[in-house]
Motif scaffolding. Structure first.
Motif, PDB file in Angstrom:
ATOM      1  N   ILE A 212       5.355  -7.435   6.539  1.00  0.00           N
ATOM      2  CA  ILE A 212       4.897  -6.314   6.252  1.00  0.00           C
ATOM      3  C   ILE A 212       5.479  -4.884   7.021  1.00  0.00           C
ATOM      4  O   ILE A 212       6.883  -5.957   7.682  1.00  0.00           O
ATOM      5  N   ALA A 213       5.096  -3.833   7.293  1.00  0.00           N
ATOM      6  CA  ALA A 213       6.468  -2.780   8.091  1.00  0.00           C
ATOM      7  C   ALA A 213       5.025  -2.094   8.625  1.00  0.00           C
ATOM      8  O   ALA A 213       4.161  -1.456   8.205  1.00  0.00           O
ATOM      9  N   VAL A 214       5.399  -1.608   9.737  1.00  0.00           N
ATOM     10  CA  VAL A 214       4.276  -0.760   9.922  1.00  0.00           C
ATOM     11  C   VAL A 214       4.851   0.473  10.752  1.00  0.00           C
ATOM     12  O   VAL A 214       6.650   0.577  11.028  1.00  0.00           O
ATOM     13  N   PHE A 215       4.737   1.830   9.993  1.00  0.00           N
ATOM     14  CA  PHE A 215       5.294   3.080  10.527  1.00  0.00           C
ATOM     15  C   PHE A 215       3.941   4.368  10.540  1.00  0.00           C
ATOM     16  O   PHE A 215       3.009   3.250  11.442  1.00  0.00           O
ATOM     17  N   THR A 216       4.569   5.155  11.604  1.00  0.00           N
ATOM     18  CA  THR A 216       3.869   6.241  12.169  1.00  0.00           C
ATOM     19  C   THR A 216       4.071   7.683  11.368  1.00  0.00           C
ATOM     20  O   THR A 216       5.310   7.734  11.269  1.00  0.00           O
TER      21      THR A 216
ATOM     22  N   ARG B 220      -0.864  11.322   3.528  1.00  0.00           N
ATOM     23  CA  ARG B 220      -1.552  10.559   3.952  1.00  0.00           C
ATOM     24  C   ARG B 220      -3.040   9.585   2.528  1.00  0.00           C
ATOM     25  O   ARG B 220      -3.011   8.832   2.935  1.00  0.00           O
ATOM     26  N   GLU B 221      -3.447  10.901   2.134  1.00  0.00           N
ATOM     27  CA  GLU B 221      -3.959  10.602   0.564  1.00  0.00           C
ATOM     28  C   GLU B 221      -3.062   9.860  -0.370  1.00  0.00           C
ATOM     29  O   GLU B 221      -3.577   8.992  -0.690  1.00  0.00           O
ATOM     30  N   GLN B 222      -2.073   9.814  -0.477  1.00  0.00           N
ATOM     31  CA  GLN B 222      -1.029   9.218  -0.855  1.00  0.00           C
ATOM     32  C   GLN B 222      -1.065   7.680  -0.420  1.00  0.00           C
ATOM     33  O   GLN B 222      -0.519   6.445  -1.612  1.00  0.00           O
ATOM     34  N   LEU B 223      -0.660   7.881   0.749  1.00  0.00           N
ATOM     35  CA  LEU B 223      -0.381   6.360   1.485  1.00  0.00           C
ATOM     36  C   LEU B 223      -0.988   5.402   1.162  1.00  0.00           C
ATOM     37  O   LEU B 223      -0.654   4.564   0.984  1.00  0.00           O
ATOM     38  N   ARG B 224      -2.694   6.524   1.595  1.00  0.00           N
ATOM     39  CA  ARG B 224      -3.672   5.195   1.562  1.00  0.00           C
ATOM     40  C   ARG B 224      -4.017   4.305  -0.012  1.00  0.00           C
ATOM     41  O   ARG B 224      -3.669   3.281   0.449  1.00  0.00           O
ATOM     42  N   GLU B 225      -3.261   4.401  -0.868  1.00  0.00           N
ATOM     43  CA  GLU B 225      -3.396   3.381  -1.883  1.00  0.00           C
ATOM     44  C   GLU B 225      -2.090   1.890  -1.484  1.00  0.00           C
ATOM     45  O   GLU B 225      -2.607   1.076  -2.290  1.00  0.00           O
ATOM     46  N   HIS B 226      -1.620   1.826  -0.947  1.00  0.00           N
ATOM     47  CA  HIS B 226      -0.002   0.847  -0.456  1.00  0.00           C
ATOM     48  C   HIS B 226      -0.679   1.160   0.765  1.00  0.00           C
ATOM     49  O   HIS B 226      -0.151  -0.560   0.443  1.00  0.00           O
TER      50      HIS B 226
ATOM     51  N   TYR C  95       0.335   2.723  10.500  1.00  0.00           N
ATOM     52  CA  TYR C  95       0.438   2.433   9.270  1.00  0.00           C
ATOM     53  C   TYR C  95       0.867   0.868   9.083  1.00  0.00           C
ATOM     54  O   TYR C  95       1.880   0.821   9.389  1.00  0.00           O
ATOM     55  N   ILE C  96       0.046   0.269   8.065  1.00  0.00           N
ATOM     56  CA  ILE C  96       0.674  -0.894   7.512  1.00  0.00           C
ATOM     57  C   ILE C  96       0.545  -1.443   6.521  1.00  0.00           C
ATOM     58  O   ILE C  96       0.036  -1.084   5.667  1.00  0.00           O
ATOM     59  N   ILE C  97       2.140  -1.865   5.770  1.00  0.00           N
ATOM     60  CA  ILE C  97       2.173  -1.574   4.329  1.00  0.00           C
ATOM     61  C   ILE C  97       2.947  -2.751   3.803  1.00  0.00           C
ATOM     62  O   ILE C  97       3.636  -3.497   5.595  1.00  0.00           O
TER      63      ILE C  97
END
Length: 168
Positions: free
Chosen positions: A99-103, A118-124, A140-142
């Motif tokens: 995983i990776a974590v960002f703000t 944030r809306e576009q990132l939400r799906e990932h 946020y965690i991806i």
């Protein structure tokens, strides 16, 4: 969020039942174990990891060693499958290499651009850690394979992105 280490043990075939108990006792005498999950011992730093590896090497019980992230219990994770687990002490861990974590700090870009990003990132996203008094912005965690995609989305919306955790 804290960096930790997971050290997995294996029980060699053909050993007497007391053998495992002796090794566990030796671990208790020499290593500060933070948490456990069945045959996985979790320690807080490299020194403890190294001590635990040394105790397990001689009886040939060292199976695997990997980095973990201890995540606050307030985190919302879509599914822990393949990215983490909850220990027997109810701590939430993620595999640091998966995983990776960002703000998204508030210092660059308009509020509408940050909202759109944030809306576009939400799906990932695979999860989110709510903000706290010490760090008010949520994290946020991806999946670790999506770091370039996330950076591209931030550039497209001209917002600031700050990596909290990313394997290089």
């Amino acid at each position: 969020m804290r960096s930790m280490y997971g050290v997995e043990i294996q029980i060699p075939a053909g050993k007497l039942p007391g053998f495992y108990a002796q090794v566990i006792h030796k671990i208790g005498d020499h290593v500060n174990v933070f948490d456990r999950d069945q045959l996985l011992f979790i320690v807080e730093n490299e020194d403890e990891r190294d001590k635990l590896e040394e105790v397990l090497r001689k009886p040939n019980m060292l199976k695997d060693v990997f980095p973990l992230l201890l995540i606050p219990s307030t985190a919302k994770i879509e599914s822990l499958e393949d990215i983490g687990f909850i220990s027997q002490n109810e701590h939430l861990y993620l595999y640091a290499d998966r995983i990776a974590v960002f703000t998204l700090p508030e210092n660059l870009g308009s509020e509408s651009d940050r909202w759109a990003a944030r809306e576009q990132l939400r799906e990932h996203l695979v999860g989110q850690i709510p903000g706290s008094p010490a760090a008010p912005a949520p994290s946020y965690i991806i999946d670790s394979s999506l770091t370039e995609l996330v950076e591209g989305i931030a550039r497209a919306y001209q917002v600031s992105l700050e990596w909290i955790h990313r394997e290089e």
